[in-house]
Design a protein around this motif. Structure first.
Motif, short mmCIF file in Angstrom:
data_model
loop_
_atom_site.label_atom_id
_atom_site.label_comp_id
_atom_site.label_asym_id
_atom_site.label_seq_id
_atom_site.Cartn_x
_atom_site.Cartn_y
_atom_site.Cartn_z
N THR A 153 32.68 35.93 42.89
CA THR A 153 33.01 37.03 41.97
C THR A 153 33.41 36.49 40.60
O THR A 153 33.11 37.11 39.59
CB THR A 153 34.11 37.95 42.54
OG1 THR A 153 35.28 37.18 42.81
CG2 THR A 153 33.65 38.66 43.79
N TRP A 160 30.91 38.63 38.53
CA TRP A 160 31.43 39.98 38.29
C TRP A 160 32.22 40.01 36.99
O TRP A 160 33.44 40.09 36.96
CB TRP A 160 32.28 40.43 39.46
CG TRP A 160 32.42 41.91 39.56
CD1 TRP A 160 31.84 42.87 38.80
CD2 TRP A 160 33.22 42.62 40.51
NE1 TRP A 160 32.21 44.11 39.20
CE2 TRP A 160 33.06 43.99 40.26
CE3 TRP A 160 34.04 42.22 41.54
CZ2 TRP A 160 33.71 44.96 41.00
CZ3 TRP A 160 34.69 43.17 42.29
CH2 TRP A 160 34.52 44.53 42.02
N GLN A 178 35.06 42.58 35.92
CA GLN A 178 36.35 42.53 36.63
C GLN A 178 37.01 41.15 36.54
O GLN A 178 37.91 40.84 37.30
CB GLN A 178 36.15 42.92 38.10
CG GLN A 178 35.80 44.36 38.31
CD GLN A 178 36.91 45.29 37.83
OE1 GLN A 178 38.08 45.05 38.05
NE2 GLN A 178 36.52 46.36 37.15
N ARG A 179 36.56 40.35 35.60
CA ARG A 179 37.03 38.97 35.48
C ARG A 179 38.54 38.86 35.38
O ARG A 179 39.16 38.00 36.01
CB ARG A 179 36.35 38.31 34.28
CG ARG A 179 36.62 36.84 34.19
CD ARG A 179 35.85 36.21 33.06
NE ARG A 179 36.16 36.85 31.80
CZ ARG A 179 35.25 37.20 30.89
NH1 ARG A 179 33.98 36.97 31.11
NH2 ARG A 179 35.60 37.77 29.78
N ILE A 214 40.06 39.54 38.74
CA ILE A 214 39.75 38.42 39.63
C ILE A 214 40.67 37.24 39.31
O ILE A 214 41.13 36.54 40.21
CB ILE A 214 38.26 38.03 39.53
CG1 ILE A 214 37.40 39.18 40.06
CG2 ILE A 214 37.97 36.74 40.30
CD1 ILE A 214 35.94 39.11 39.66
#
Length: 141
Positions: free
Chosen positions: A66, A70, A73-74, A77
């Protein structure tokens, strides 16, 4: 808090390196280092050490993937990865306190103690490379 923050090229490089490290570590949990990682699971954990190693390996691989893919949404995360590093820290402490060897390099109290100081570095790395710290500062303004 913003989920997407522009990061520098240096942050991106370090984020990619961290993601690769997490994917590799997760894979090693499931394969060639599985027994070694079991030495880090404290005896007081009420679940099979093998299950803990397998689940943590899967989580590491998911976090690494991720982190790579992704983008929107870093920041979240980054916070999740930092939390993960906090949650596994008791295992590192238990390994030090119990004097359990692992990986061919954690074979002395000194080596295991030095390793403990790398956990805050990993936490900072996750928060800095994802822009999570920057997003937090911006949200407080």
């Amino acid at each position: 808090m913003k989920n997407f923050i522009q990061t520098t090229t240096l942050q991106k490089v370090f984020r990619i390196l961290l993601a690769i490290f997490m994917i590799y570590a997760g894979f090693s949990h499931l394969t060639f280092n599985r027994i070694e990682f079991q030495s880090q699971v404290p005896d007081w954990v009420p679940v099979s050490k093998d299950i803990v190693v397998i689940l943590s390996g899967i989580v590491e691989m998911i976090l690494g993937l991720t982190l790579l893919f992704w983008k929107k949404q870093r920041v979240n995360i980054g916070w999740l990865l930092a939390l993960f590093f906090v949650l596994i820290f008791p295992g590192n402490v238990a390994q030090y306190l119990d004097g359990r060897d692992a990986f061919g390099v954690l074979d002395s109290d000194r080596a295991r103690l030095i390793r403990l100081f790398f956990q805050p570095v990993l936490i900072a790395w996750a928060l800095w490379s994802t822009g999570a710290w920057q997003a937090r500062r911006i949200s407080k303004k």
